[in-house]
Design an enzyme around this catalytic site. Sequence first.
Site, mmCIF file in Angstrom:
data_model
loop_
_atom_site.group_PDB
_atom_site.id
_atom_site.type_symbol
_atom_site.label_atom_id
_atom_site.label_comp_id
_atom_site.label_asym_id
_atom_site.label_seq_id
_atom_site.Cartn_x
_atom_site.Cartn_y
_atom_site.Cartn_z
ATOM 1 N N PRO A 9 0.799 -1.229 0.000
ATOM 2 C CA PRO A 9 0.000 0.000 0.000
ATOM 3 C C PRO A 9 0.829 1.274 0.000
ATOM 4 O O PRO A 9 1.868 1.362 0.658
ATOM 5 C CB PRO A 9 -0.830 -0.107 1.286
ATOM 6 C CG PRO A 9 -0.141 -1.116 2.124
ATOM 7 C CD PRO A 9 0.522 -2.068 1.167
ATOM 8 N N ASN A 10 0.310 2.241 -0.748
ATOM 9 C CA ASN A 10 0.842 3.611 -0.838
ATOM 10 C C ASN A 10 2.141 3.729 -1.630
ATOM 11 O O ASN A 10 2.625 4.842 -1.835
ATOM 12 C CB ASN A 10 1.010 4.238 0.568
ATOM 13 C CG ASN A 10 -0.295 4.265 1.327
ATOM 14 O OD1 ASN A 10 -1.271 4.811 0.825
ATOM 15 N ND2 ASN A 10 -0.346 3.654 2.498
ATOM 16 N N ARG A 17 4.498 11.117 -2.142
ATOM 17 C CA ARG A 17 4.419 10.701 -0.753
ATOM 18 C C ARG A 17 5.724 10.996 -0.002
ATOM 19 O O ARG A 17 6.775 10.446 -0.365
ATOM 20 C CB ARG A 17 4.159 9.200 -0.797
ATOM 21 C CG ARG A 17 4.263 8.511 0.477
ATOM 22 C CD ARG A 17 4.150 7.012 0.294
ATOM 23 N NE ARG A 17 4.029 6.458 1.616
ATOM 24 C CZ ARG A 17 4.349 5.253 1.963
ATOM 25 N NH1 ARG A 17 4.779 4.406 1.063
ATOM 26 N NH2 ARG A 17 4.228 4.870 3.205
ATOM 27 N N TYR A 22 11.030 9.098 0.999
ATOM 28 C CA TYR A 22 10.990 8.133 -0.105
ATOM 29 C C TYR A 22 11.546 8.671 -1.429
ATOM 30 O O TYR A 22 11.629 7.920 -2.399
ATOM 31 C CB TYR A 22 9.551 7.637 -0.300
ATOM 32 C CG TYR A 22 8.998 6.944 0.921
ATOM 33 C CD1 TYR A 22 9.508 5.713 1.334
ATOM 34 C CD2 TYR A 22 7.992 7.525 1.699
ATOM 35 C CE1 TYR A 22 9.030 5.077 2.464
ATOM 36 C CE2 TYR A 22 7.496 6.901 2.825
ATOM 37 C CZ TYR A 22 8.025 5.679 3.209
ATOM 38 O OH TYR A 22 7.549 5.050 4.330
ATOM 39 N N ASN A 73 8.106 -5.561 -1.214
ATOM 40 C CA ASN A 73 8.059 -4.465 -0.253
ATOM 41 C C ASN A 73 6.613 -4.429 0.247
ATOM 42 O O ASN A 73 5.744 -3.847 -0.416
ATOM 43 C CB ASN A 73 8.450 -3.138 -0.904
ATOM 44 C CG ASN A 73 8.464 -2.001 0.112
ATOM 45 O OD1 ASN A 73 7.940 -2.145 1.208
ATOM 46 N ND2 ASN A 73 9.039 -0.882 -0.259
ATOM 47 N N ALA A 76 3.284 -0.841 4.619
ATOM 48 C CA ALA A 76 2.758 -0.840 5.989
ATOM 49 C C ALA A 76 2.377 -2.244 6.481
ATOM 50 O O ALA A 76 2.447 -2.519 7.691
ATOM 51 C CB ALA A 76 1.544 0.090 6.073
ATOM 52 N N GLU A 97 12.973 -9.300 1.067
ATOM 53 C CA GLU A 97 12.166 -8.166 1.543
ATOM 54 C C GLU A 97 12.953 -6.872 1.306
ATOM 55 O O GLU A 97 14.151 -6.825 1.608
ATOM 56 C CB GLU A 97 11.922 -8.372 3.042
ATOM 57 C CG GLU A 97 11.243 -7.241 3.757
ATOM 58 C CD GLU A 97 11.197 -7.479 5.279
ATOM 59 O OE1 GLU A 97 11.807 -8.465 5.773
ATOM 60 O OE2 GLU A 97 10.554 -6.661 5.961
ATOM 61 N N HIS A 99 12.875 -2.507 1.720
ATOM 62 C CA HIS A 99 12.281 -1.240 2.167
ATOM 63 C C HIS A 99 13.125 -0.104 1.630
ATOM 64 O O HIS A 99 14.361 -0.137 1.736
ATOM 65 C CB HIS A 99 12.216 -1.169 3.696
ATOM 66 C CG HIS A 99 11.388 -2.277 4.253
ATOM 67 N ND1 HIS A 99 10.023 -2.274 4.177
ATOM 68 C CD2 HIS A 99 11.748 -3.444 4.830
ATOM 69 C CE1 HIS A 99 9.566 -3.400 4.703
ATOM 70 N NE2 HIS A 99 10.591 -4.131 5.099
ATOM 71 N N ARG A 106 13.515 4.281 12.211
ATOM 72 C CA ARG A 106 12.264 5.052 12.223
ATOM 73 C C ARG A 106 11.434 4.701 13.478
ATOM 74 O O ARG A 106 11.990 4.263 14.469
ATOM 75 C CB ARG A 106 11.507 4.823 10.906
ATOM 76 C CG ARG A 106 12.299 5.349 9.699
ATOM 77 C CD ARG A 106 11.556 5.170 8.400
ATOM 78 N NE ARG A 106 10.330 5.979 8.378
ATOM 79 C CZ ARG A 106 9.366 5.829 7.465
ATOM 80 N NH1 ARG A 106 9.496 4.922 6.505
ATOM 81 N NH2 ARG A 106 8.294 6.591 7.519
HETATM 82 C C1 DQA Z 1 8.364 1.062 3.586
HETATM 83 C C2 DQA Z 1 8.494 1.299 5.090
HETATM 84 C C3 DQA Z 1 7.171 1.038 5.791
HETATM 85 O O1 DQA Z 1 7.306 1.238 7.186
HETATM 86 C C4 DQA Z 1 6.114 1.976 5.251
HETATM 87 O O2 DQA Z 1 4.857 1.701 5.848
HETATM 88 C C5 DQA Z 1 6.023 1.973 3.770
HETATM 89 C C6 DQA Z 1 7.241 1.877 2.981
HETATM 90 C C7 DQA Z 1 9.663 1.429 2.835
HETATM 91 O O3 DQA Z 1 9.766 1.060 1.671
HETATM 92 O O4 DQA Z 1 10.542 2.102 3.393
HETATM 93 O O5 DQA Z 1 4.945 2.151 3.207
HETATM 94 O O6 DQA Z 1 8.134 -0.315 3.366
#
Ligand code: DQA
Length: 146
Positions: A9-10, A17, A22, A73, A76, A97, A99, A106
């Site tokens: 998501p997002n 964003r 990011y 990835n 959240a 995985e 990020h 964080r």
């Molecule tokens: C994320 C880190 C997560 O905590 C966050 O909710 C994201 C992006 C990252 O790519 O740094 O949506 O996965």
Amino acid sequence: MKFLIINGPNLNMLGLREPAIYGNRNYATLCTLCEKWCAEAGVECEIFQSNHEGALVDKIQEAFGKVDGIVINPAAYTHTSVAILDALKSVAIPTVEVHISKVSEREAFRQISFVSYYAARTIQGMGFEGYGEAIRWLKAYIDENK
Ligand code: DQA
């Protein structure tokens, strides 16, 4: 060899964003880069993004028998989803995985990753380049473990 690259998501909002965290590049740019990195690694590439946990679970299940490696990835859902962890364990496809941000530095709620219980490796804090590292590492990992 085929890889499935899954974004949660997002991540479709990249570029808009929280650019301080990011970056300014958008999701289409990330997809183009992932296609390039897969091509360079000699790997076929499918990319999927969803804001919905069940859709991510469905996609992982559908990968069974069709995909050699997963780069995910979970965004959240990293920090909440036992369902995504169980889906990865069900299909037992080698997984990395990723990020974009350095989650370890964080908020406290980002310090747990359910997917880490299954992933062969976690890459964080490398920006978009983390996906390139994941693709190259996963290709070598699968080749070594054949
Ligand atoms: C994320 C880190 C997560 O905590 C966050 O909710 C994201 C992006 C990252 O790519 O740094 O949506 O996965």
